[in-house]
Design a protein around this motif. Structure first.
Motif, PDB file in Angstrom:
ATOM      1  N   PRO A 230       0.798  -1.231   0.000  1.00  0.00           N
ATOM      2  CA  PRO A 230       0.000   0.000   0.000  1.00  0.00           C
ATOM      3  C   PRO A 230       0.834   1.287   0.000  1.00  0.00           C
ATOM      4  CG  PRO A 230      -0.805  -1.552   1.673  1.00  0.00           C
ATOM      5  CD  PRO A 230       0.412  -2.170   1.072  1.00  0.00           C
ATOM      6  N   ALA A 231       1.938   1.283   0.735  1.00  0.00           N
ATOM      7  CA  ALA A 231       2.677   2.546   0.905  1.00  0.00           C
ATOM      8  C   ALA A 231       3.596   2.887  -0.265  1.00  0.00           C
ATOM      9  CB  ALA A 231       3.495   2.490   2.202  1.00  0.00           C
ATOM     10  N   THR A 267      -0.724  -5.976  -3.221  1.00  0.00           N
ATOM     11  CA  THR A 267      -0.740  -6.350  -1.803  1.00  0.00           C
ATOM     12  C   THR A 267      -2.013  -5.823  -1.127  1.00  0.00           C
ATOM     13  OG1 THR A 267       1.673  -6.280  -1.769  1.00  0.00           O
ATOM     14  CG2 THR A 267       0.593  -6.284   0.362  1.00  0.00           C
ATOM     15  N   ALA A 271      -4.283  -7.199   1.829  1.00  0.00           N
ATOM     16  CA  ALA A 271      -4.674  -6.455   3.040  1.00  0.00           C
ATOM     17  C   ALA A 271      -6.167  -6.656   3.316  1.00  0.00           C
ATOM     18  CB  ALA A 271      -4.338  -4.979   2.872  1.00  0.00           C
ATOM     19  N   CYS A 298       1.545  -7.768  11.324  1.00  0.00           N
ATOM     20  CA  CYS A 298       1.906  -7.645   9.905  1.00  0.00           C
ATOM     21  C   CYS A 298       3.220  -6.896   9.704  1.00  0.00           C
ATOM     22  CB  CYS A 298       0.777  -6.980   9.123  1.00  0.00           C
ATOM     23  SG  CYS A 298       0.152  -5.487   9.865  1.00  0.00           S
ATOM     24  N   SER A 322       1.127 -11.633   7.359  1.00  0.00           N
ATOM     25  CA  SER A 322       0.976 -10.267   6.845  1.00  0.00           C
ATOM     26  C   SER A 322       0.379 -10.332   5.429  1.00  0.00           C
ATOM     27  CB  SER A 322       2.314  -9.545   6.855  1.00  0.00           C
ATOM     28  OG  SER A 322       3.167 -10.089   5.896  1.00  0.00           O
ATOM     29  N   HIS A 324       1.120  -9.412   2.351  1.00  0.00           N
ATOM     30  CA  HIS A 324       1.827  -9.909   1.150  1.00  0.00           C
ATOM     31  C   HIS A 324       2.128 -11.397   1.276  1.00  0.00           C
ATOM     32  CE1 HIS A 324       6.392  -9.984   2.070  1.00  0.00           C
ATOM     33  NE2 HIS A 324       5.791  -9.833   3.209  1.00  0.00           N
ATOM     34  N   MET A 352       8.102  -3.612  -1.439  1.00  0.00           N
ATOM     35  CA  MET A 352       7.726  -3.205  -0.083  1.00  0.00           C
ATOM     36  C   MET A 352       8.426  -1.910   0.339  1.00  0.00           C
ATOM     37  SD  MET A 352       5.705  -5.548   1.406  1.00  0.00           S
ATOM     38  CE  MET A 352       4.688  -6.101   0.060  1.00  0.00           C
ATOM     39  N   PRO A 353       7.769  -1.141   1.213  1.00  0.00           N
ATOM     40  CA  PRO A 353       8.415   0.074   1.727  1.00  0.00           C
ATOM     41  C   PRO A 353       9.345  -0.243   2.902  1.00  0.00           C
ATOM     42  CG  PRO A 353       6.237  -0.154   2.648  1.00  0.00           C
ATOM     43  CD  PRO A 353       6.410  -1.318   1.712  1.00  0.00           C
ATOM     44  N   CYS A 354       9.740  -1.495   3.007  1.00  0.00           N
ATOM     45  CA  CYS A 354      10.249  -2.055   4.250  1.00  0.00           C
ATOM     46  C   CYS A 354      11.449  -2.930   3.953  1.00  0.00           C
ATOM     47  CB  CYS A 354       9.100  -2.912   4.810  1.00  0.00           C
ATOM     48  SG  CYS A 354       9.456  -3.908   6.238  1.00  0.00           S
ATOM     49  N   LYS A 357      10.871  -6.804   5.567  1.00  0.00           N
ATOM     50  CA  LYS A 357      10.116  -7.778   4.769  1.00  0.00           C
ATOM     51  C   LYS A 357      11.051  -8.778   4.082  1.00  0.00           C
ATOM     52  CE  LYS A 357       5.811  -6.285   5.305  1.00  0.00           C
ATOM     53  NZ  LYS A 357       4.814  -7.154   5.945  1.00  0.00           N
ATOM     54  N   PHE A 416      -3.715   0.725   5.164  1.00  0.00           N
ATOM     55  CA  PHE A 416      -2.726  -0.089   5.891  1.00  0.00           C
ATOM     56  C   PHE A 416      -1.371   0.625   5.952  1.00  0.00           C
ATOM     57  CE2 PHE A 416      -3.403  -4.806   6.691  1.00  0.00           C
ATOM     58  CZ  PHE A 416      -4.772  -4.728   6.764  1.00  0.00           C
ATOM     59  N   GLY A 417      -1.088   1.409   4.924  1.00  0.00           N
ATOM     60  CA  GLY A 417       0.232   2.010   4.816  1.00  0.00           C
ATOM     61  C   GLY A 417       0.528   3.116   5.814  1.00  0.00           C
ATOM     62  N   MET A 496       3.199  -0.917  14.514  1.00  0.00           N
ATOM     63  CA  MET A 496       4.026  -0.896  13.309  1.00  0.00           C
ATOM     64  C   MET A 496       5.457  -0.583  13.750  1.00  0.00           C
ATOM     65  SD  MET A 496       2.614  -1.578  10.435  1.00  0.00           S
ATOM     66  CE  MET A 496       0.959  -2.007   9.947  1.00  0.00           C
ATOM     67  N   CYS A 502       4.135   2.254   7.600  1.00  0.00           N
ATOM     68  CA  CYS A 502       4.860   1.851   6.377  1.00  0.00           C
ATOM     69  C   CYS A 502       5.199   3.008   5.456  1.00  0.00           C
ATOM     70  CB  CYS A 502       4.041   0.850   5.595  1.00  0.00           C
ATOM     71  SG  CYS A 502       3.900  -0.706   6.426  1.00  0.00           S
TER      72      CYS A 502
HETATM   73 FE1  HC1 Z   1       3.005  -2.424   5.084  1.00  0.00          FE
HETATM   74 FE2  HC1 Z   1       1.474  -4.393   5.139  1.00  0.00          FE
HETATM   75  S1  HC1 Z   1       0.829  -2.250   5.450  1.00  0.00           S
HETATM   76  S2  HC1 Z   1       3.212  -4.162   6.552  1.00  0.00           S
HETATM   77  O1  HC1 Z   1       2.893  -1.502   6.600  1.00  0.00           O
HETATM   78  O2  HC1 Z   1       0.360  -5.112   6.545  1.00  0.00           O
HETATM   79  O3  HC1 Z   1       5.812  -3.027   4.408  1.00  0.00           O
HETATM   80  O4  HC1 Z   1       2.637  -0.479   2.833  1.00  0.00           O
HETATM   81  O5  HC1 Z   1       2.800  -4.086   2.640  1.00  0.00           O
HETATM   82  O6  HC1 Z   1       2.290  -7.147   4.077  1.00  0.00           O
HETATM   83  O7  HC1 Z   1      -0.762  -4.448   3.137  1.00  0.00           O
HETATM   84  C1  HC1 Z   1       4.785  -2.627   4.627  1.00  0.00           C
HETATM   85  C2  HC1 Z   1       2.870  -1.134   3.692  1.00  0.00           C
HETATM   86  C3  HC1 Z   1       2.570  -3.755   3.728  1.00  0.00           C
HETATM   87  C4  HC1 Z   1       1.960  -6.126   4.519  1.00  0.00           C
HETATM   88  C5  HC1 Z   1       0.069  -4.492   3.872  1.00  0.00           C
END
Ligand code: HC1
Ligand code: SF4
Length: 573
Positions: A230-231, A267, A271, A298, A322, A324, A352-354, A357, A416-417, A496, A502
């Motif tokens: 989402p983000a 994703t 969610a 998640c 989570s 994804h 992913m913004p992460c 992950k 979610f983001g 989070m 995210c």
């Molecule tokens: Fe997220 Fe999620 S919201 S964890 O913050 O639960 O990374 O954007 O993808 O999987 O949907 C991150 C964001 C993301 C998961 C969802």
């Protein structure tokens, strides 16, 4: 209030304001390097030196407080020369391989060298070549690029309240690293990547998976499926010069298609699916005496934090995978079956913004029949690099859609983001599942915004549901300690791992300290997230027709035997 003059301009600011902040208000730019608003103000790099009338030594503006009648000068020959000398000293023992650095053109040291007009380095620094630490599944640490600004240290210690990196040795031998010569993969680093976001140079970066994705795309035996988080869609545009908070969902889908992915899913669909399962799990726990408070699971940085520091809460974690991971499991089962593809030949790629992950995708708990739900994770930044490498003119791309049916999603999934979004999405569905009625006001304002800890009590039927939201592991500590001490009592908590959620995850476009003085990416990107929600025709996960279809054709109902096999897991210490 205090009045002073800076470069002859009169400024009036509150007491205890620093000269740097006062100058900013007067629109006077003072260069900085170790300074990071709200995170690191230690006056170490001496880049922000200014002259205070009546004083002999130059002062670091980021820590020097204003006083009544003070006269400050920010730009004269003495100041410029001192800053240049300091910068040359830093550059003298820095690995200056800018052309091949991941931060080329997005490096604060590089920009500063340009800004201060450095054309020669007048010192021969001792360049000790140090090994690059690749021990983490998420993060690479290159001490040769480190300038000892300590922005990462302050982030990990003071914001995230983890503190696994710090300064060791002295003088030229100083290194920022984990204690006792350990590697980052061997200490309780939670892979949040917030240190990467703080790093002004290329000393901390994500573990790059782009070549693996290119290899999969080039392999004719593989069916490569992609899903962005989402983000990602509210930040990716920044990598192409678009303003912070631009929504680029359509261009994102178009770029992924141009890159050659075989299926382009979202994703956000995952969610919506998560909410179906998680809202049902919450209702089950509340009505049948299950473990409370239930806590979201998640965010993989948060899960790892819980495992290391609060293992007593592991049973409180929702068993939901989570989003994804859920979608990955559905792709390798239901989708594979429908398409007649051997799941072994499917490669699932998450954008992913992460960076956590990357670690999450490799966990044993997140596999079915020996196949990982998600095979490869790239960050928003890595995707941007791949788009550039592919020669795609991103800003000019016409909008396209994700592929049905795993490309369809609701506003609940979009949010979610942002911190509070999972909670809000879950409440929208839990409300209607419990009451059987229609929730008219879908916006739960109390759980929105960038406060580190948020609380609300929500009336659902005749029940007062008590909820809390924390973003950033430092804030998670506050909530968990209060629950442990019996001071707080909640039904449901969203955590989070990254401050802001995210949208400001460790894999997002890096925003320089200079921009962060003026704009808060947590706010700007979250605004975009809520605009996506508002503009969608469906805003509750259980209204998503493609989700209904999945349950009708395959899963039966939330919490079914098959749902448990594919979509749930359990973390044990
Ligand atoms: Fe997220 Fe999620 S919201 S964890 O913050 O639960 O990374 O954007 O993808 O999987 O949907 C991150 C964001 C993301 C998961 C969802
Ligand atoms: Fe600290 Fe997070 Fe960086 Fe690990 S990833 S060193 S926990 S800030």
């Amino acid at each position: 209030m205090v009045s002073l003059t800076i470069d002859g301009i009169k400024v009036t600011v509150p007491e205890n304001t620093t000269v740097l902040e006062a100058a900013r208000q007067a629109n006077i730019h003072i260069p900085t390097l170790c300074y990071l608003k709200g995170v690191n103000q230690i006056g170490a790099c001496r880049m922000c030196l200014v002259e205070v009338k009546g004083g002999r030594a130059l002062q670091a503006a980021c820590v020097y407080p204003v006083s009544e009648g003070m006269e400050v000068y920010t730009n004269n020959a003495r100041i410029r020369n001192a800053r240049k000398v300091n910068l040359e000293l830093i550059l003298s023992n820095h690995d200056r391989a800018c052309l091949t650095c991941v931060r080329n053109q997005n490096c604060e040291l590089q920009s500063l060298a340009e800004e201060l007009g450095i054309r020669e380095i007048g010192f021969d620094g001792v360049q000790i070549e140090r090994p690059i630490d690749t021990s983490s599944p998420s993060i690479v640490r290159d001490p040769n690029k480190c300038i000892l600004c300590r922005r990462c240290v302050a982030t990990c210690q003071n914001i995230q309240k983890i503190g696994v990196i710090g300064a060791t040795n002295r003088g030229f031998n100083t290194i920022i690293e984990p204690v006792f010569d350990m590697k980052i993969g061997d200490v309780p680093c939670v892979n949040c990547g917030q240190c990467i976001m703080a790093c002004p140079v290329g000393a901390l970066r994500e573990k790059d998976s782009t070549q693996k994705v290119w290899d999969a795309l080039a392999d004719p035996t593989k069916h490569v499926v992609v899903q962005p988080a989402p983000a990602v869609r509210v930040a990716l545009g920044e990598e192409f010069g678009m303003p912070m908070g631009t929504v680029v969902t359509g261009k994102l889908a178009a770029a992924l298609r141009k890159m050659g992915f075989d299926a382009i899913f979202d994703t956000n669909y995952g969610a919506d699916l998560t909410i179906m399962e998680e809202a049902s799990e919450l209702i089950e726990r509340v009505t049948k005496g299950g473990k409370l408070p239930m806590i979201t699971s998640c965010s993989p940085g948060w899960v790892k934090f819980c495992e290391h520091f609060y293992p007593e809460f592991l049973d409180n974690l929702s068993t939901c995978k989570s989003p994804h991971e859920m979608l990955g499991a559905i792709i390798k089962s239901y989708y594979a079956q429908k398409q007649g593809i051997d799941p072994k030949n499917i490669v699932t790629v998450s954008v992913m913004p992460c960076v956590a992950k990357k670690f999450e995708a490799g966990r044993d708990e997140l596999s079915v029949n020996g196949l990982q739900d998600v095979d490869l994770v790239i960050t928003t930044r890595e995707l941007a690099r791949m788009i550039k490498e592919a020669g795609i003119n991103f800003p000019e791309l016409p909008d396209e859609d994700f592929d049905p049916i795993f490309g369809d999603s609701t506003g609940a999934a979009a949010i979610f983001g942002a911190t509070g979004g999972v909670m809000e999405a879950a409440l929208r569905t839990a409300y209607e599942f419990i009451t059987g009625g229609t929730l008219e006001k879908v916006d739960f304002e109390d759980v929105r915004g960038i406060a580190g800890v948020k609380e609300a009590t929500v009336k659902i039927g005749d029940m007062d549901v008590k909820v809390a939201v924390a973003s950033g592991t430092g804030n998670a500590r506050k909530i968990l300690d209060a629950v442990k001490a019996g001071e707080k009592d909640y039904h449901f908590i969203e955590v989070m791992g990254c401050p802001g959620g995210c949208v400001t995850g460790g894999g997002q476009p890096i925003v320089s300290a200079k921009v962060r003085m003026e704009k808060d990416p947590r706010v700007e990107r979250a605004k975009a997230i809520y605009s996506v929600d508002k503009d969608l025709p469906l805003r509750k996960s259980h209204e998503n027709p493609s989700i209904k279809k999945l349950y009708d054709e395959y899963l039966e109902k939330p919490g079914s035997h098959r749902s448990h096999e594919l979509l749930h897991t359990h973390y044990v210490p």
